[in-house]
Motif scaffolding. Structure first.
Motif, short mmCIF file in Angstrom:
data_model
loop_
_atom_site.label_atom_id
_atom_site.label_comp_id
_atom_site.label_asym_id
_atom_site.label_seq_id
_atom_site.Cartn_x
_atom_site.Cartn_y
_atom_site.Cartn_z
N LEU A 191 3.64 55.20 36.72
CA LEU A 191 4.58 56.28 36.47
C LEU A 191 6.01 55.78 36.67
N LYS A 192 6.95 56.47 36.04
CA LYS A 192 8.35 56.06 36.16
C LYS A 192 9.20 57.20 36.71
N PHE A 193 10.03 56.86 37.66
CA PHE A 193 11.09 57.74 38.14
C PHE A 193 10.60 59.02 38.82
N GLY A 194 9.35 59.05 39.28
CA GLY A 194 8.81 60.23 39.91
C GLY A 194 7.42 60.54 39.39
N ILE A 195 6.84 61.65 39.86
CA ILE A 195 5.49 62.03 39.42
C ILE A 195 5.60 63.32 38.60
N GLU A 196 5.51 64.49 39.23
CA GLU A 196 5.58 65.74 38.45
C GLU A 196 6.99 66.05 37.97
N ILE A 197 8.00 65.42 38.61
CA ILE A 197 9.40 65.63 38.25
C ILE A 197 10.15 64.33 38.50
N THR A 198 11.08 64.01 37.63
CA THR A 198 11.84 62.78 37.84
C THR A 198 12.92 63.00 38.89
N ASN A 199 13.32 61.90 39.51
CA ASN A 199 14.35 61.99 40.54
C ASN A 199 15.66 62.53 39.98
N GLN A 200 15.98 62.12 38.75
CA GLN A 200 17.24 62.57 38.14
C GLN A 200 17.26 64.08 37.95
N VAL A 201 16.17 64.65 37.44
CA VAL A 201 16.11 66.10 37.23
C VAL A 201 16.08 66.83 38.57
N PHE A 202 15.32 66.28 39.51
CA PHE A 202 15.25 66.90 40.84
C PHE A 202 16.62 66.97 41.48
N GLU A 203 17.33 65.86 41.51
CA GLU A 203 18.63 65.83 42.18
C GLU A 203 19.66 66.70 41.46
N SER A 204 19.59 66.77 40.15
CA SER A 204 20.56 67.60 39.42
C SER A 204 20.29 69.09 39.60
N ASN A 205 19.08 69.42 40.08
CA ASN A 205 18.74 70.82 40.37
C ASN A 205 18.51 71.05 41.86
N SER A 206 18.95 70.11 42.68
CA SER A 206 18.65 70.19 44.11
C SER A 206 19.25 71.43 44.78
N LYS A 207 20.40 71.90 44.30
CA LYS A 207 21.03 73.07 44.92
C LYS A 207 20.11 74.28 44.85
N ILE A 208 19.58 74.57 43.68
CA ILE A 208 18.71 75.75 43.54
C ILE A 208 17.35 75.51 44.20
N ILE A 209 16.84 74.28 44.16
CA ILE A 209 15.55 73.97 44.77
C ILE A 209 15.61 74.17 46.29
N PHE A 210 16.69 73.72 46.92
CA PHE A 210 16.79 73.90 48.37
C PHE A 210 17.22 75.32 48.75
N GLU A 211 17.80 76.04 47.79
CA GLU A 211 18.04 77.47 48.00
C GLU A 211 16.70 78.20 48.05
#
Length: 339
Positions: free
Chosen positions: A296-316
């Motif tokens: 796999l590349k850059f993550g499993i169910e979600i890539t690191n790039q997408v996760f970090e760019s949405n981290s504000k709402i995810i941690f909310e």
């Protein structure tokens, strides 16, 4: 009269839509009060017991901090620290604990176990997670979505894609949320991971009565087109045998939430949700092993790039577990609670 007083929360369909809206509204007000240091303690001297057959970070911390903020006392019973189901029946445990405590939280494997616990308990029982449903998580998600929506938009207006293994407790509870609120829910996954047909049809029928719709599709482009939110969860659960990992991942590989999937939405404002923990990098033992063994590349169910760019709402989302759980406890333990 507070209609939620002494009520259990085993699944979202335990409630009417207006009752879920009320819990979310109470959570929103409590969140503001906490941040502005104006919180009123409604649960002084209440006693809460937390039964954890399955370990957790967010669920335990959210229940404990919610109780402490409200002046309640907490007993934590972790895996292996009770006789539940082994030396003492769930029925007898319920009858013992409900004589000592004002509320019981259960996080475990079997949904039948929490139903039995609630049946024989004299105090409210709250579901912190079973293999079937995860209502406290989805309550937090609904609050997060409501906080994010434009002013004139409400929960019933959203288009929502859940991507991955739909047969888990998040997928099933989202089905119930769509049934209650009537939003447009797309379950995007290989057909092997679709929910049980009878349950799906029941939720879809109720959603349609509320002017919404639910579909299952293997087609990613159709599933995510014009959605407001994409929701992902881990493909591999703790305790699941490694012999199943490769089969699951091979089937789900193309459903990774990545920039290509976001482009298929045709909506630059699409936001990504994740209930955590997330395998978005190689910084965990389990994540590193799965990425390495499955190319796999850059993550499993979600890539690191997408996760970090949405981290504000995810941690909310993660923080909102605290506020919605607090609202749930207050409304079910306080007879004359009104805002």
């Amino acid at each position: 009269m507070n209609s939620l007083y002494k009520r259990n929360c085993l699944r979202l369909l335990d409630f009417q839509t207006y009752e879920v809206k009320h819990i979310i509204n109470v959570a929103r007000i409590l969140k503001s009060a906490k941040k502005n240091k104006r919180e009123i303690k409604y649960l002084k001297n209440k006693k809460i017991v937390l039964i954890f057959e399955k370990e957790s970070t967010r669920t335990r911390c959210a229940f404990e901090v919610a109780a402490f903020d409200q002046g309640a006392n907490v007993t934590y019973l972790g895996p292996g620290s009770t006789h539940l189901g082994y030396k003492e029946s769930i029925r007898d445990t319920a009858r013992v604990l409900s004589r000592m405590y004002n509320g019981i939280q259960y996080r475990g494997h079997s949904h039948h176990a929490i139903e039995t616990l609630a049946q024989y308990s004299e105090v409210p029982v709250w579901n912190g997670l079973t293999e079937r449903f995860h209502p406290t998580q989805i309550l937090a998600d609904l609050l997060t979505i409501q906080e994010t929506l434009p002013l004139r938009k409400c929960l019933s207006d959203i288009k929502f894609a859940y991507v991955g293994d739909v047969r888990n407790n998040i997928g099933y509870t989202l089905l119930e949320a769509a049934a209650l609120f009537g939003f447009d829910l797309r379950l995007v996954s290989p057909s092997q991971f679709w929910p049980k047909l009878t349950f799906f049809l029941k939720c879809r029928e109720q959603a349609q009565k509320n002017n919404g719709n639910i579909i299952c599709t293997e087609n990613i482009e159709d599933g995510v087109k014009n959605v407001d939110f994409i929701y992902s969860d881990v493909w591999i659960s703790m305790g699941e045998p490694e012999t199943k990992w490769k089969t699951h991942i091979n089937l789900l590989k193309k459903y990774q939430v990545n920039s290509k999937m976001l482009n298929l939405t045709k909506n630059s404002n699409t936001k990504v949700l994740h209930c955590l923990p997330a395998f978005h990098d190689k910084d965990t033992i389990m994540g590193k092993k799965i990425i390495k063994n499955n190319n796999l590349k850059f993550g499993i169910e979600i890539t690191n790039q997408v996760f970090e760019s949405n981290s504000k709402i995810i941690f909310e989302q993660s923080e909102n577990r605290l506020h919605t759980i607090k609202a749930l406890m207050i409304t079910s333990l306080t007879q004359n609670f009104f805002l």
